[in-house]
Motif scaffolding. Structure first.
Motif, mmCIF file in Angstrom:
data_model
loop_
_atom_site.group_PDB
_atom_site.id
_atom_site.type_symbol
_atom_site.label_atom_id
_atom_site.label_comp_id
_atom_site.label_asym_id
_atom_site.label_seq_id
_atom_site.Cartn_x
_atom_site.Cartn_y
_atom_site.Cartn_z
ATOM 1 N N PRO A 98 -0.176 -0.573 4.757
ATOM 2 C CA PRO A 98 -0.767 -1.786 5.333
ATOM 3 C C PRO A 98 0.221 -2.495 6.244
ATOM 4 O O PRO A 98 1.437 -2.410 6.052
ATOM 5 C CB PRO A 98 -1.099 -2.639 4.104
ATOM 6 N N MET A 99 -0.311 -3.171 7.253
ATOM 7 C CA MET A 99 0.551 -3.946 8.136
ATOM 8 C C MET A 99 1.264 -5.059 7.384
ATOM 9 O O MET A 99 2.429 -5.368 7.652
ATOM 10 C CB MET A 99 -0.280 -4.548 9.279
ATOM 11 N N ASN A 100 0.547 -5.667 6.434
ATOM 12 C CA ASN A 100 1.122 -6.740 5.627
ATOM 13 C C ASN A 100 1.363 -6.226 4.214
ATOM 14 O O ASN A 100 0.413 -5.806 3.542
ATOM 15 C CB ASN A 100 0.178 -7.950 5.582
ATOM 16 N N PRO A 101 2.606 -6.237 3.743
ATOM 17 C CA PRO A 101 2.915 -5.723 2.404
ATOM 18 C C PRO A 101 2.044 -6.380 1.342
ATOM 19 O O PRO A 101 1.809 -7.582 1.354
ATOM 20 C CB PRO A 101 4.391 -6.114 2.222
ATOM 21 N N GLY A 102 1.522 -5.547 0.440
ATOM 22 C CA GLY A 102 0.676 -6.064 -0.628
ATOM 23 C C GLY A 102 -0.805 -6.012 -0.328
ATOM 24 O O GLY A 102 -1.637 -6.150 -1.236
ATOM 25 N N ASP A 103 -1.172 -5.820 0.952
ATOM 26 C CA ASP A 103 -2.584 -5.715 1.306
ATOM 27 C C ASP A 103 -3.146 -4.362 0.860
ATOM 28 O O ASP A 103 -2.393 -3.399 0.626
ATOM 29 C CB ASP A 103 -2.776 -5.852 2.821
ATOM 30 N N LYS A 104 -4.459 -4.296 0.758
ATOM 31 C CA LYS A 104 -5.145 -3.054 0.399
ATOM 32 C C LYS A 104 -6.150 -2.710 1.476
ATOM 33 O O LYS A 104 -6.761 -3.598 2.063
ATOM 34 C CB LYS A 104 -5.854 -3.213 -0.955
ATOM 35 N N ILE A 105 -6.318 -1.426 1.727
ATOM 36 C CA ILE A 105 -7.306 -0.955 2.693
ATOM 37 C C ILE A 105 -8.594 -0.616 1.942
ATOM 38 O O ILE A 105 -8.564 0.050 0.906
ATOM 39 C CB ILE A 105 -6.792 0.286 3.454
ATOM 40 N N TYR A 106 -9.732 -1.070 2.464
ATOM 41 C CA TYR A 106 -11.010 -0.893 1.791
ATOM 42 C C TYR A 106 -11.959 -0.042 2.627
ATOM 43 O O TYR A 106 -11.923 -0.078 3.852
ATOM 44 C CB TYR A 106 -11.684 -2.250 1.551
ATOM 45 N N TYR A 107 -12.842 0.697 1.948
ATOM 46 C CA TYR A 107 -13.969 1.323 2.643
ATOM 47 C C TYR A 107 -15.141 0.337 2.600
ATOM 48 O O TYR A 107 -15.152 -0.603 1.783
ATOM 49 C CB TYR A 107 -14.343 2.667 2.019
ATOM 50 N N PRO A 108 -16.149 0.486 3.455
ATOM 51 C CA PRO A 108 -17.263 -0.462 3.482
ATOM 52 C C PRO A 108 -17.972 -0.555 2.128
ATOM 53 O O PRO A 108 -18.422 0.455 1.589
ATOM 54 C CB PRO A 108 -18.188 0.106 4.557
#
Length: 334
Positions: free
Chosen positions: A293-303
């Motif tokens: 992630p661009m921001n540490p700690g963020d999560k990437i989600y699917y729709p």
């Protein structure tokens, strides 16, 4: 404030019974409004209820009416919503599109003369729960300028795509505006600015101020000129296939009504390779998740993944609701 799921559903059920809906229809609508709020879409859930009641009182939504089939062409049908409640009509047309898909492999219902379906993702989930892929869309009143134009001439025409999956359905539910107008109103109720520009102000300048955008109803299309073109195409398809009203015609009404919608379902089990389909979908999801992630700690989600997480949290903690909205609901149901 937070409201427990069953309390919200029971209050809404009582409200819809008061307005002469049958017990079955009152329960269906109470469930759908509550479920939409539960997954965090207050703008098309609890926040929309007072306006829905106003439409009933003005005779725009006809309590006893529902969609009827008018023409049939094999796996393709045209239906008329008869100005009935959008939730009732959308649920019925989704069920029919699923039936057609399971018979023919693919099925489509084109619906005209209906009302706002509230949260479109509801019907994407409904189709996915029946093991069907869904592609649904609707036109709306004009609330965005075509790219380069000054006045609103196109709608934010929500588009829904859902794919059934054992571990959790994929559900894309997006308007063709950067922010749905109900979501913009959510920010207004909270006294917050939008995180990104969402429309133009009275001076034709892109703004993140929800009050200025709502005052003009000139939303920003997703992808700028690309979103503008997509909005026009979706309006054309919904109008052509349903033989219903276009955004232009809808805009001639004092209130948003008589909209046109498309319910297209595909039954992937006809290919008889369900395990392969699951593997391919999970391959895409895993590849998408596996990115820094661009921001540490963020999560990437699917729709649809974030909505499912919100639902679980709100089941446990209660559903966040604006106090003024809840007060209005209680007054209406008394």
């Amino acid at each position: 404030m937070r409201i427990e799921y069953h309390e919200m559903r029971d209050i809404l059920y009582k409200l819809f019974l008061k307005y002469k809906f049958t017990e079955k229809k009152a329960l269906l609508m109470a469930n759908e409004y509550t479920e939409s709020t539960l997954v965090g879409v207050n703008s098309h859930g609890i926040n929309r209820v007072p306006l829905f009641i106003e439409y009933i009182e003005k005779g725009i939504v006809k309590v006893d009416a529902e969609a009827e089939k008018k023409e049939s062409f094999g796996s393709i049908e045209r239906w008329d919503g008869n100005s009935g409640p959008g939730i009732i009509n959308a649920t019925k047309c989704t069920n029919r599109a699923v039936e057609l898909a399971k018979k023919h492999g693919i099925g489509m219902v084109a619906l005209r003369n209906t009302n706002h379906w509230m949260r479109g993702g509801t019907y994407g989930k409904q189709a996915a729960d029946s093991d069907c892929i869904a592609i649904f869309f609707t036109n709306t009143q004009p609330n965005m300028p075509p790219w380069g134009g000054k006045d609103s001439r196109i709608g934010n025409n929500p588009l829904i795509v859902s794919i059934p999956r054992k571990e959790g359905h994929i559900i894309l539910d997006m308007s063709i505006s950067q922010f749905a107008f109900g979501k913009i109103n959510d920010y207004k109720l909270r006294g917050e600015k939008l995180p990104f520009p969402g429309g133009w102000d009275e001076n034709d300048i892109l703004s993140d101020d929800p009050e200025k955008i709502l005052a003009n109803e000139r939303g920003l299309p997703i992808g700028y000129w690309k979103g503008s073109a997509l909005s026009i195409i979706l309006d054309m398809l919904a109008t052509l296939l349903s033989a219903g009203d276009s955004t232009y015609k809808i805009g001639l009404n004092e209130f948003e009504t008589g909209i046109s919608q498309i319910y297209l379902c595909i039954y992937p089990d006809v290919f008889n390779d369900k395990n392969l389909q699951e593997r391919l979908i999970n391959e895409i999801i895993d590849y998408t998740h596996d990115v820094d992630p661009m921001n540490p700690g963020d999560k990437i989600y699917y729709p649809g993944e974030r909505s499912a997480a919100t639902r679980n949290k709100n089941i446990k903690d209660g559903i966040p609701v604006d106090k003024s909205i809840w007060k209005k609901i209680i007054e209406l149901s008394a």
